[in-house]
Scaffold this active site. Structure first.
Site, PDB file in Angstrom:
ATOM      1  N   GLU A   1       6.083  -4.680 -12.579  1.00  0.00           N
ATOM      2  CA  GLU A   1       5.141  -4.039 -13.264  1.00  0.00           C
ATOM      3  C   GLU A   1       3.896  -3.121 -12.677  1.00  0.00           C
ATOM      4  O   GLU A   1       3.602  -2.200 -13.291  1.00  0.00           O
ATOM      5  CB  GLU A   1       4.517  -5.113 -14.469  1.00  0.00           C
ATOM      6  CG  GLU A   1       5.522  -5.802 -15.227  1.00  0.00           C
ATOM      7  CD  GLU A   1       6.504  -4.550 -16.269  1.00  0.00           C
ATOM      8  OE1 GLU A   1       5.672  -3.634 -16.557  1.00  0.00           O
ATOM      9  OE2 GLU A   1       7.278  -4.776 -16.546  1.00  0.00           O
TER      10      GLU A   1
ATOM     11  N   TYR B   1      -2.307  -5.180 -20.222  1.00  0.00           N
ATOM     12  CA  TYR B   1      -0.443  -4.732 -20.143  1.00  0.00           C
ATOM     13  C   TYR B   1       0.159  -5.688 -19.535  1.00  0.00           C
ATOM     14  O   TYR B   1       1.188  -6.404 -19.645  1.00  0.00           O
ATOM     15  CB  TYR B   1      -0.500  -3.214 -19.842  1.00  0.00           C
ATOM     16  CG  TYR B   1       1.015  -3.299 -19.367  1.00  0.00           C
ATOM     17  CD1 TYR B   1       2.049  -3.267 -20.444  1.00  0.00           C
ATOM     18  CD2 TYR B   1       1.452  -2.842 -18.142  1.00  0.00           C
ATOM     19  CE1 TYR B   1       3.421  -2.951 -20.172  1.00  0.00           C
ATOM     20  CE2 TYR B   1       2.772  -2.719 -17.774  1.00  0.00           C
ATOM     21  CZ  TYR B   1       3.419  -2.620 -18.705  1.00  0.00           C
ATOM     22  OH  TYR B   1       4.902  -2.592 -18.448  1.00  0.00           O
TER      23      TYR B   1
ATOM     24  N   ASP C   1       1.837  -0.367 -23.244  1.00  0.00           N
ATOM     25  CA  ASP C   1       1.479   0.607 -22.035  1.00  0.00           C
ATOM     26  C   ASP C   1       1.741   1.952 -22.708  1.00  0.00           C
ATOM     27  O   ASP C   1       1.510   2.045 -23.932  1.00  0.00           O
ATOM     28  CB  ASP C   1       2.621   0.611 -20.984  1.00  0.00           C
ATOM     29  CG  ASP C   1       4.017   0.912 -21.439  1.00  0.00           C
ATOM     30  OD1 ASP C   1       4.171   1.004 -22.630  1.00  0.00           O
ATOM     31  OD2 ASP C   1       5.072   0.984 -20.450  1.00  0.00           O
TER      32      ASP C   1
ATOM     33  N   CYS D   1      14.580  12.781 -31.178  1.00  0.00           N
ATOM     34  CA  CYS D   1      14.725  12.082 -32.700  1.00  0.00           C
ATOM     35  C   CYS D   1      16.041  12.010 -33.285  1.00  0.00           C
ATOM     36  O   CYS D   1      16.183  10.900 -33.997  1.00  0.00           O
ATOM     37  CB  CYS D   1      13.775  12.984 -33.716  1.00  0.00           C
ATOM     38  SG  CYS D   1      12.234  13.148 -33.048  1.00  0.00           S
TER      39      CYS D   1
ATOM     40  N   CYS E   1      10.197   6.063 -39.227  1.00  0.00           N
ATOM     41  CA  CYS E   1       9.156   6.847 -38.294  1.00  0.00           C
ATOM     42  C   CYS E   1       8.378   7.561 -39.285  1.00  0.00           C
ATOM     43  O   CYS E   1       8.818   8.590 -39.796  1.00  0.00           O
ATOM     44  CB  CYS E   1      10.091   7.585 -37.227  1.00  0.00           C
ATOM     45  SG  CYS E   1       8.721   8.573 -36.204  1.00  0.00           S
TER      46      CYS E   1
END
Length: 427
Positions: free
Chosen positions: A62, A145, A163, A224, A233
């Protein structure tokens, strides 16, 4: 991915490492081949199960993944885990060795804080990474995070991990106002991430959300048509009804500050054995503890770079007893870092003698540092080393130092060609 416990091969790792080895451009063909074979073997000759999932491995991944793409991180992570397989090993490793293992990932503060965090975990938890969110947040270098990622992925704790990818996904999903660096948007996204979190498998959920942002809901070319949450969305709905040109309107772009300009004079001091002088930067501020060529920040165009550098070298390296004559090179270097544009003017000198290698490091590391984290011309108390270019690689030198070395090589080749041309022409 190795930090998930997956068996090799891992995406992009071998190709990336081979490219890095080739880019290093050793002088001998055997060295190039050996470098490629050595780096590729780091990811190719690994048996399944060599890296079982662990909290420490998750933590390292991470931190590496901050500001760095996954394909690039894989090889670094594998080499890191082979060299520092446990929190104890990392905490006890020499800082220069740790820094060298990080070299190439950039943002070196991450590396330093990771080792500081390891030392804290050894002192407080006997080297066992804690599982609770509040305990994780107390570890140096671990923010909200990273704490959420470790808690959810390594320990299945119901903690969100927000994030840049998650901010982008949720801001588009709910058509949230605010630019990407806005505290108000971060607060709203975090609240929604907590609300949407799958309590049965929070680690998988967080990774899926991050993966969605990294591969589908990307900053500049979102896919998309293939997005699994397109029907839900908000930004996509606004596009469909003609109220929005593109989902890329979310999140809004943060206002960009103009790059601060810094003019720097850099001295490349080489002895008769081909070693160059490097100084260690102060342990606080910009690029803390990193090695660099002797350099001074110039106040304006009129400032005498030669005089400023000679004064610095007198303070920094008392073993330089002869008069230093610096020649300005044709090559210069521009390096953008931390919101600053550094324009480096390069000056060089070659000593007629070999400097004794066993120059004792100065014990007092206190130096004068200005408000910008850049050291002033006074270098009293700075550790120094004389190293060959090959030896400098073991110190984990930064990309800025590598650029200076590359420019010096180009200048040297150009000088050799000019001399050869003058000889041919009888001049």
């Amino acid at each position: 991915l190795p930090w998930r416990g997956d068996a090799p091969p891992w995406s992009g790792a071998q190709q990336q490492d081979a490219q890095e080895a080739i880019a290093a451009k050793p002088t001998a063909g055997e060295a190039t081949s050996a470098a490629i074979n050595r780096k590729s073997s780091d990811v190719a000759d690994i048996t399944p199960g060599a890296f079982p999932r662990s909290a420490y491995g998750t933590w390292v991944s991470e931190v590496m993944l901050q500001q760095t793409q996954v394909d690039r991180v894989v090889g670094f992570w594998v080499r890191w885990m082979r060299k520092f397989p446990t929190v104890h090993v990392l905490a006890e490793a020499p800082p220069d060795e740790v820094n060298a293992a990080w070299a190439g990932l950039g943002y070196y503060g991450r590396c330093r804080r990771l080792q500081e965090g390891a030392a804290y975990v050894v002192a407080e938890y006997d080297g066992n990474v804690p599982s609770e969110l509040e305990q994780l947040r107390k570890i140096p270098g671990i923010g909200p995070y990273t704490a959420g990622a470790i808690a959810s992925i390594a320990f299945s704790r119901p903690a969100s991990a927000v994030d840049g990818n998650v901010i982008r996904v949720i801001s588009r999903l709910r058509a949230l106002p605010g630019h990407s660096a806005s505290p108000a948007l971060l607060k709203a996204v975090t609240a929604l991430a907590d609300e949407l979190l799958d309590p049965e498998d929070p680690g998988a959920w967080n990774q899926a959300l991050m993966e969605l942002g990294a591969t589908v809901c990307t900053p500049r070319a979102p896919s998309c048509a293939s997005c699994p949450v397109r029907d839900f969305c908000g930004a996509a709905a606004l596009v469909q009804c003609g109220k929005l040109e593109s989902v890329m309107a979310y999140p809004e772009k943060a206002p960009k500050a103009a790059l601060a300009q810094h003019r720097i004079a850099v001295a490349i001091v080489e002895d008769a054995a081909g070693r160059v002088l490097l100084l260690r930067r102060p342990l606080t501020g910009l690029l803390a503890g990193q090695w660099e060529f002797p350099s001074v920040t110039l106040a304006d165009d009129a400032e005498d770079a030669t005089a400023a550098l000679c004064a610095l070298l007198q303070d920094a390296a008392p073993e330089l007893t002869e008069k230093i004559e610096l020649t300005v090179l044709d090559e210069s270097v521009v390096h953008v870092m931390s919101g600053k544009r550094h324009e480096m003017r390069l000056l060089r000198t070659r000593l007629p003698r070999e400097v004794h290698q066993d120059v004792p490091p100065v014990s007092d590391m206190a130096v004068n540092v200005d408000s910008d984290g850049l050291r002033t011309a006074s270098a009293d108390g700075r550790e120094r080393r004389w190293v060959t270019e090959a030896e400098s690689q073991t110190l984990g030198i930064t990309s800025g130092v590598r650029k200076v070395m590359a420019a010096a090589r180009i200048s040297e080749r150009s000088s050799v060609r000019k001399q050869a041309s003058r000889k041919r022409n009888g001049k």
